[in-house]
Write a protein that holds these residues in place. Structure first.
Motif, PDB file in Angstrom:
ATOM      1  N   TYR A  78     -41.659  72.868   1.821  1.00 36.30           N
ATOM      2  CA  TYR A  78     -43.181  71.932   2.014  1.00 36.30           C
ATOM      3  C   TYR A  78     -43.001  71.054   1.079  1.00 36.30           C
ATOM      4  N   THR A  79     -43.049  69.999   1.236  1.00 40.32           N
ATOM      5  CA  THR A  79     -43.573  68.639   0.916  1.00 40.32           C
ATOM      6  C   THR A  79     -44.842  68.270   0.619  1.00 40.32           C
ATOM      7  N   GLU A  80     -45.184  67.481  -0.819  1.00 44.38           N
ATOM      8  CA  GLU A  80     -45.852  66.910  -1.352  1.00 44.38           C
ATOM      9  C   GLU A  80     -46.354  65.115  -0.840  1.00 44.38           C
ATOM     10  N   ALA A  81     -46.937  64.867   0.078  1.00 45.24           N
ATOM     11  CA  ALA A  81     -47.707  63.555   0.528  1.00 45.24           C
ATOM     12  C   ALA A  81     -46.386  62.737   0.306  1.00 45.24           C
ATOM     13  N   ARG A  82     -45.660  63.486   1.697  1.00 44.89           N
ATOM     14  CA  ARG A  82     -43.940  62.852   1.919  1.00 44.89           C
ATOM     15  C   ARG A  82     -44.232  62.372   2.867  1.00 44.89           C
ATOM     16  N   SER A  83     -44.123  61.072   3.803  1.00 48.85           N
ATOM     17  CA  SER A  83     -44.356  60.298   4.901  1.00 48.85           C
ATOM     18  C   SER A  83     -42.818  60.598   6.265  1.00 48.85           C
ATOM     19  N   GLU A  84     -42.051  61.184   5.478  1.00 50.75           N
ATOM     20  CA  GLU A  84     -41.020  61.268   6.439  1.00 50.75           C
ATOM     21  C   GLU A  84     -41.604  63.143   7.160  1.00 50.75           C
ATOM     22  N   ASN A  85     -42.537  63.810   5.766  1.00 47.92           N
ATOM     23  CA  ASN A  85     -42.651  64.970   7.112  1.00 47.92           C
ATOM     24  C   ASN A  85     -44.431  65.360   7.267  1.00 47.92           C
ATOM     25  N   VAL A  86     -45.549  64.048   7.031  1.00 50.36           N
ATOM     26  CA  VAL A  86     -46.716  65.004   7.601  1.00 50.36           C
ATOM     27  C   VAL A  86     -47.324  62.512   7.445  1.00 50.36           C
ATOM     28  N   GLN A  87     -47.717  62.354   8.350  1.00 51.76           N
ATOM     29  CA  GLN A  87     -48.184  60.622   8.695  1.00 51.76           C
ATOM     30  C   GLN A  87     -49.695  61.140   9.586  1.00 51.76           C
ATOM     31  N   VAL A  88     -49.973  60.448   9.074  1.00 52.14           N
ATOM     32  CA  VAL A  88     -51.797  60.083  10.064  1.00 52.14           C
ATOM     33  C   VAL A  88     -51.547  58.343  11.088  1.00 52.14           C
ATOM     34  N   ALA A  89     -51.182  58.707  12.336  1.00 48.82           N
ATOM     35  CA  ALA A  89     -51.199  56.975  13.222  1.00 48.82           C
ATOM     36  C   ALA A  89     -52.240  57.475  14.564  1.00 48.82           C
ATOM     37  N   ASP A  90     -52.259  56.422  15.245  1.00 50.38           N
ATOM     38  CA  ASP A  90     -52.731  56.087  15.877  1.00 50.38           C
ATOM     39  C   ASP A  90     -53.710  57.078  16.722  1.00 50.38           C
ATOM     40  N   GLY A  91     -54.626  58.165  15.904  1.00 50.07           N
ATOM     41  CA  GLY A  91     -55.129  58.902  15.942  1.00 50.07           C
ATOM     42  C   GLY A  91     -55.124  60.496  15.947  1.00 50.07           C
ATOM     43  N   LEU A  92     -53.889  60.689  15.178  1.00 52.90           N
ATOM     44  CA  LEU A  92     -53.143  62.031  15.169  1.00 52.90           C
ATOM     45  C   LEU A  92     -52.487  62.394  13.954  1.00 52.90           C
ATOM     46  N   LEU A  93     -52.866  63.414  13.973  1.00 56.93           N
ATOM     47  CA  LEU A  93     -51.919  63.644  12.110  1.00 56.93           C
ATOM     48  C   LEU A  93     -50.586  64.307  12.836  1.00 56.93           C
ATOM     49  N   THR A  94     -49.308  64.353  12.440  1.00 54.94           N
ATOM     50  CA  THR A  94     -48.618  64.690  12.617  1.00 54.94           C
ATOM     51  C   THR A  94     -47.208  65.413  11.390  1.00 54.94           C
ATOM     52  N   ILE A  95     -47.373  66.619  11.632  1.00 55.72           N
ATOM     53  CA  ILE A  95     -46.041  67.205  10.890  1.00 55.72           C
ATOM     54  C   ILE A  95     -44.939  66.885  10.987  1.00 55.72           C
ATOM     55  N   THR A  96     -44.181  66.590  10.721  1.00 56.38           N
ATOM     56  CA  THR A  96     -42.549  67.015  11.204  1.00 56.38           C
ATOM     57  C   THR A  96     -42.049  67.272   9.919  1.00 56.38           C
ATOM     58  N   ALA A  97     -41.043  68.467  11.142  1.00 53.67           N
ATOM     59  CA  ALA A  97     -40.368  69.681   9.873  1.00 53.67           C
ATOM     60  C   ALA A  97     -39.235  69.022  10.394  1.00 53.67           C
ATOM     61  N   ARG A  98     -38.105  68.300   9.158  1.00 52.85           N
ATOM     62  CA  ARG A  98     -36.394  68.156   9.704  1.00 52.85           C
ATOM     63  C   ARG A  98     -35.354  69.115   8.954  1.00 52.85           C
ATOM     64  N   LYS A  99     -34.294  68.939   9.236  1.00 53.56           N
ATOM     65  CA  LYS A  99     -33.430  69.743   9.005  1.00 53.56           C
ATOM     66  C   LYS A  99     -32.621  69.097   8.042  1.00 53.56           C
ATOM     67  N   GLU A 100     -32.657  69.261   6.671  1.00 50.85           N
ATOM     68  CA  GLU A 100     -32.120  68.605   5.733  1.00 50.85           C
ATOM     69  C   GLU A 100     -31.579  69.271   4.491  1.00 50.85           C
ATOM     70  N   THR A 101     -31.405  68.879   3.410  1.00 50.89           N
ATOM     71  CA  THR A 101     -31.530  69.269   2.322  1.00 50.89           C
ATOM     72  C   THR A 101     -31.825  69.534   1.451  1.00 50.89           C
ATOM     73  N   TYR A 102     -32.957  69.512   1.160  1.00 51.36           N
ATOM     74  CA  TYR A 102     -34.123  69.017   0.119  1.00 51.36           C
ATOM     75  C   TYR A 102     -34.355  70.800  -1.361  1.00 51.36           C
ATOM     76  N   GLU A 103     -34.367  70.169  -2.908  1.00 50.74           N
ATOM     77  CA  GLU A 103     -34.641  71.402  -2.996  1.00 50.74           C
ATOM     78  C   GLU A 103     -34.317  72.774  -3.290  1.00 50.74           C
ATOM     79  N   GLY A 104     -32.545  72.396  -2.187  1.00 51.56           N
ATOM     80  CA  GLY A 104     -31.766  74.107  -2.069  1.00 51.56           C
ATOM     81  C   GLY A 104     -32.601  74.839  -1.042  1.00 51.56           C
ATOM     82  N   SER A 105     -33.504  74.297  -0.010  1.00 51.61           N
ATOM     83  CA  SER A 105     -33.367  74.089   1.481  1.00 51.61           C
ATOM     84  C   SER A 105     -33.024  74.153   2.179  1.00 51.61           C
ATOM     85  N   GLY A 106     -32.587  73.957   3.443  1.00 50.00           N
ATOM     86  CA  GLY A 106     -32.233  73.536   4.658  1.00 50.00           C
ATOM     87  C   GLY A 106     -33.450  72.910   6.038  1.00 50.00           C
TER      88      GLY A 106
END
Length: 282
Positions: A78-106
């Motif tokens: 779980y990242t902090e304030a990272r636009s690749e994972n969370v964004q508000v636009a067009d009246g919606l909150l969008t939380i995005t889960a991505r397959k990527e290596t990050y801080e030892g997680s996949g």
């Protein structure tokens, strides 16, 4: 002599019979008291309509951060304030889960919390959301205690307003967890329902939390009821403040039971609004 005896016995028997019948008919069995019905404010006292652009409102939301598995052997960081994972636009909150290596997680994702910015005792809690499709996805809108007054999980309680696991398409769950009632000992109080188009259309999920009960609804249809048994915190720790959590997990003990479809990522969990209505007659 025999005739006279019969003469006296007959009215006595009739009198006894009438007396017994009268006694039985006068027994009154009291009706159990009807549960108190509660009312809620017509307008929210706390809400996020997501009618702005950028990252989530920092006056309302903070972040849980890390990749420790979160007690369920989840795979995301779980990242902090990272636009690749969370964004508000067009009246919606969008939380995005991505397959990527990050801080030892996949995988990466976001877990928003309102702790310290939105803490509540009783009320109506509603979220309008659309969940992602695909094995391994596990979105949720839920509540945890802000102070953990009765001890670590599950003693201080948990309220799940919405859960959906991707391998069980369109089946949504509402649950509570307490020391007496939780999945680790096979006593969890939960309800679920298959709805149409959970991953392609928005639906409303809510709980009405009062001193007497927690009731859960999907699209205004009651699905769940958990009464306060009046036997103490092990059953009912819900007399303390709780806060919101919005997150999208990957895998885990429940979400990953049937594996993960790596081809579906990135996936999105979208929220139209989050609203809290005050309890009017506590």
């Amino acid at each position: 002599m025999k005739k006279n005896m019969n003469f006296w016995l007959i009215p006595f028997a009739v009198l006894l019979s009438c007396s017994e019948k009268s006694y039985v008919n006068n027994i009154v069995v009291p009706e159990p008291p009807a549960p108190k019905e509660y009312e809620f404010s017509a307008t929210p006292s706390w809400a996020d309509e997501f009618d702005y652009e950028g990252l989530p409102d920092t006056d309302k939301w903070s972040y849980d951060i890390g990749g420790s598995g979160w007690g369920n052997n989840e795979l995301q960081y779980y990242t902090e304030a990272r636009s690749e994972n969370v964004q508000v636009a067009d009246g919606l909150l969008t939380i995005t889960a991505r397959k990527e290596t990050y801080e030892g997680s996949g995988y990466t994702s976001t877990r928003l919390i309102s702790k310290g910015k939105g803490d509540f005792l009783y009320g109506r809690f509603e979220v309008k959301a659309k969940v992602p499709q695909g094995r391994g996805t596990w979105p949720a809108a839920w509540m945890l205690p802000s102070d953990w007054t009765y001890g670590d999980w599950p003693a201080s309680g948990e309220i799940d307003i919405l859960e959906h696991v991707g391998y069980d398409q369109d089946v949504v769950h509402i649950s509570v967890h307490t020391e007496a009632y939780n999945h680790s000992i096979g006593t969890q109080k939960t309800a679920f329902r298959k709805i149409q188009n959970a991953t392609t259309e928005f639906h409303t999920f809510r709980v009405d939390w009062t001193p007497a009960y927690i009731r859960g609804f999907v699209d205004d249809v009651q699905l769940f009821n958990f009464p306060n048994e009046g036997t103490g915190y092990k059953v009912w720790p819900f007399d303390q403040k709780f806060h919101w959590l919005l997150n999208l997990a990957v895998g885990g003990d429940w979400g990953g039971q049937q594996g993960i479809d790596e081809e579906v990522y990135p996936v999105q969990y979208q929220v139209d609004y989050v609203r809290v209505y005050d309890l009017l007659n506590p």
